[in-house]
Design an enzyme around this catalytic site. Structure first.
Site, PDB file in Angstrom:
ATOM      1  N   ASP A  29      45.944  46.335  31.161  1.00  9.34           N
ATOM      2  CA  ASP A  29      45.307  45.275  32.155  1.00  9.34           C
ATOM      3  C   ASP A  29      44.165  46.804  32.766  1.00  9.34           C
ATOM      4  O   ASP A  29      45.097  47.989  32.686  1.00  9.34           O
ATOM      5  CB  ASP A  29      46.464  45.545  33.794  1.00  9.34           C
ATOM      6  CG  ASP A  29      46.089  44.450  34.601  1.00  9.34           C
ATOM      7  OD1 ASP A  29      46.445  43.471  34.302  1.00  9.34           O
ATOM      8  OD2 ASP A  29      45.689  44.909  34.881  1.00  9.34           O
ATOM      9  N   ILE A  30      42.907  46.533  33.130  1.00  7.43           N
ATOM     10  CA  ILE A  30      42.006  46.938  33.802  1.00  7.43           C
ATOM     11  C   ILE A  30      42.954  48.232  34.913  1.00  7.43           C
ATOM     12  O   ILE A  30      42.347  48.632  35.657  1.00  7.43           O
ATOM     13  CB  ILE A  30      41.012  46.192  33.784  1.00  7.43           C
ATOM     14  CG1 ILE A  30      39.522  46.787  33.466  1.00  7.43           C
ATOM     15  CG2 ILE A  30      41.178  44.728  34.436  1.00  7.43           C
ATOM     16  CD1 ILE A  30      38.418  46.181  33.608  1.00  7.43           C
ATOM     17  N   ASN A  85      52.407  34.966  36.068  1.00  4.22           N
ATOM     18  CA  ASN A  85      52.471  34.530  36.847  1.00  4.22           C
ATOM     19  C   ASN A  85      51.807  33.241  36.837  1.00  4.22           C
ATOM     20  O   ASN A  85      50.873  33.090  35.748  1.00  4.22           O
ATOM     21  CB  ASN A  85      51.096  35.209  37.730  1.00  4.22           C
ATOM     22  CG  ASN A  85      51.601  36.917  38.570  1.00  4.22           C
ATOM     23  OD1 ASN A  85      53.105  36.925  39.084  1.00  4.22           O
ATOM     24  ND2 ASN A  85      50.778  37.508  38.518  1.00  4.22           N
ATOM     25  N   GLY A  91      49.683  32.767  42.012  1.00  6.28           N
ATOM     26  CA  GLY A  91      49.003  34.263  41.768  1.00  6.28           C
ATOM     27  C   GLY A  91      48.105  33.988  40.647  1.00  6.28           C
ATOM     28  O   GLY A  91      47.655  35.484  40.671  1.00  6.28           O
ATOM     29  N   GLN A  92      48.129  33.321  39.957  1.00  9.38           N
ATOM     30  CA  GLN A  92      47.350  33.085  38.713  1.00  9.38           C
ATOM     31  C   GLN A  92      46.150  33.020  39.072  1.00  9.38           C
ATOM     32  O   GLN A  92      45.474  32.314  39.464  1.00  9.38           O
ATOM     33  CB  GLN A  92      47.578  32.363  37.696  1.00  9.38           C
ATOM     34  CG  GLN A  92      47.255  32.797  36.474  1.00  9.38           C
ATOM     35  CD  GLN A  92      47.752  31.022  35.171  1.00  9.38           C
ATOM     36  OE1 GLN A  92      48.587  30.476  35.773  1.00  9.38           O
ATOM     37  NE2 GLN A  92      47.268  31.446  34.407  1.00  9.38           N
ATOM     38  N   HIS A  98      49.526  34.511  29.981  1.00  9.79           N
ATOM     39  CA  HIS A  98      50.086  36.322  29.609  1.00  9.79           C
ATOM     40  C   HIS A  98      51.257  36.245  30.269  1.00  9.79           C
ATOM     41  O   HIS A  98      51.339  35.972  31.729  1.00  9.79           O
ATOM     42  CB  HIS A  98      48.638  36.871  30.368  1.00  9.79           C
ATOM     43  CG  HIS A  98      48.312  36.826  31.594  1.00  9.79           C
ATOM     44  ND1 HIS A  98      47.254  35.321  31.986  1.00  9.79           N
ATOM     45  CD2 HIS A  98      48.477  37.699  32.757  1.00  9.79           C
ATOM     46  CE1 HIS A  98      46.877  35.919  33.419  1.00  9.79           C
ATOM     47  NE2 HIS A  98      47.834  36.969  33.743  1.00  9.79           N
ATOM     48  N   HIS A 100      53.117  39.757  32.113  1.00 10.84           N
ATOM     49  CA  HIS A 100      52.552  41.294  32.578  1.00 10.84           C
ATOM     50  C   HIS A 100      53.814  41.694  32.824  1.00 10.84           C
ATOM     51  O   HIS A 100      55.004  41.275  32.722  1.00 10.84           O
ATOM     52  CB  HIS A 100      52.163  41.418  33.981  1.00 10.84           C
ATOM     53  CG  HIS A 100      51.411  40.520  34.615  1.00 10.84           C
ATOM     54  ND1 HIS A 100      50.118  41.216  35.131  1.00 10.84           N
ATOM     55  CD2 HIS A 100      50.852  39.550  34.744  1.00 10.84           C
ATOM     56  CE1 HIS A 100      49.321  40.314  35.691  1.00 10.84           C
ATOM     57  NE2 HIS A 100      49.474  39.203  35.733  1.00 10.84           N
TER      58      HIS A 100
HETATM   59  P1  5GP Z   1      47.265  37.409  36.920  1.00  9.62           P
HETATM   60  O1  5GP Z   1      46.251  37.687  37.863  1.00  9.62           O
HETATM   61  O2  5GP Z   1      46.453  36.353  35.851  1.00  9.62           O
HETATM   62  O3  5GP Z   1      48.223  37.127  36.714  1.00  9.62           O
HETATM   63  O4  5GP Z   1      46.754  38.420  35.538  1.00  9.62           O
HETATM   64  C1  5GP Z   1      45.168  38.800  35.738  1.00  9.62           C
HETATM   65  C2  5GP Z   1      45.545  40.230  35.324  1.00  9.62           C
HETATM   66  O5  5GP Z   1      44.196  40.155  34.746  1.00  9.62           O
HETATM   67  C3  5GP Z   1      45.130  41.571  36.434  1.00  9.62           C
HETATM   68  O6  5GP Z   1      46.421  42.033  36.473  1.00  9.62           O
HETATM   69  C4  5GP Z   1      44.181  41.613  36.254  1.00  9.62           C
HETATM   70  O7  5GP Z   1      43.747  42.954  36.273  1.00  9.62           O
HETATM   71  C5  5GP Z   1      43.685  41.371  34.912  1.00  9.62           C
HETATM   72  N1  5GP Z   1      42.239  41.575  34.045  1.00  9.62           N
HETATM   73  C6  5GP Z   1      41.612  41.429  35.099  1.00  9.62           C
HETATM   74  N2  5GP Z   1      40.112  41.089  34.342  1.00  9.62           N
HETATM   75  C7  5GP Z   1      40.986  42.065  33.511  1.00  9.62           C
HETATM   76  C8  5GP Z   1      39.992  42.296  32.095  1.00  9.62           C
HETATM   77  O8  5GP Z   1      38.357  42.478  32.355  1.00  9.62           O
HETATM   78  N3  5GP Z   1      40.451  43.495  31.449  1.00  9.62           N
HETATM   79  C9  5GP Z   1      41.160  43.646  31.272  1.00  9.62           C
HETATM   80  N4  5GP Z   1      41.875  44.446  30.461  1.00  9.62           N
HETATM   81  N5  5GP Z   1      42.506  43.563  32.282  1.00  9.62           N
HETATM   82  C10 5GP Z   1      42.173  42.164  32.735  1.00  9.62           C
END
Ligand code: 5GP
Ligand code: ZN
Length: 112
Positions: A29-30, A85, A91-92, A98, A100
């Site tokens: 995760d970034i 999520n 909170g998606q 995906h 986590h």
């Molecule tokens: P969500 O909020 O949809 O459950 O999770 C999305 C996740 O994707 C977040 O934890 C966010 O940090 C990660 N993310 C968003 N953009 C990027 C990216 O460009 N590269 C990577 N490796 N992770 C990302």
């Protein structure tokens, strides 16, 4: 398709790979929320858990198996959390399914 994680899977956006197989890709995760924070995604575009159909049952199980394998390989013997999520209230923020995998520190419950 204009999907961030599809672009990461195809390699047009760079990522740090952790694991991959014919069904899934896992990458760092970034914005890590813990010492270990890995995203496990299906290669196939599915928007969210809410968009899964009966034919995705085995794939969903596979993604959890991958998360468990990565946790084992990373030595998360004290435990970890696997989270999906889903949707606005969940909170998606990226609309590609995906998991986590978060670990390496104690995690609070309940979530915010
Ligand atoms: P969500 O909020 O949809 O459950 O999770 C999305 C996740 O994707 C977040 O934890 C966010 O940090 C990660 N993310 C968003 N953009 C990027 C990216 O460009 N590269 C990577 N490796 N992770 C990302
Ligand atoms: Zn996608």
């Amino acid at each position: 398709m204009n999907c961030l994680f599809c672009k990461i899977i195809e390699g047009s956006i760079p990522s740090t790979p952790v694991y991959q197989d014919e069904l899934s890709y896992a990458f760092a995760d970034i914005h890590p929320q813990a010492p270990v924070h890995v995203l496990v995604v299906p290669r196939q575009h599915i928007a969210s858990m809410a968009d899964c159909s009966e034919e995705d049952r085995a794939l969903l199980g596979h993604l959890l198996w991958v998360a468990a394998k990565i946790a084992r390989d990373k030595g998360l013997v004290k435990g970890y959390r696997a989270v999906l999520n889903t949707g606005e209230d969940g909170g998606q923020t990226v609309d590609h399914l995906h998991v986590h995998l978060v670990g390496g520190r104690p995690l609070a419950w309940p979530p915010g």
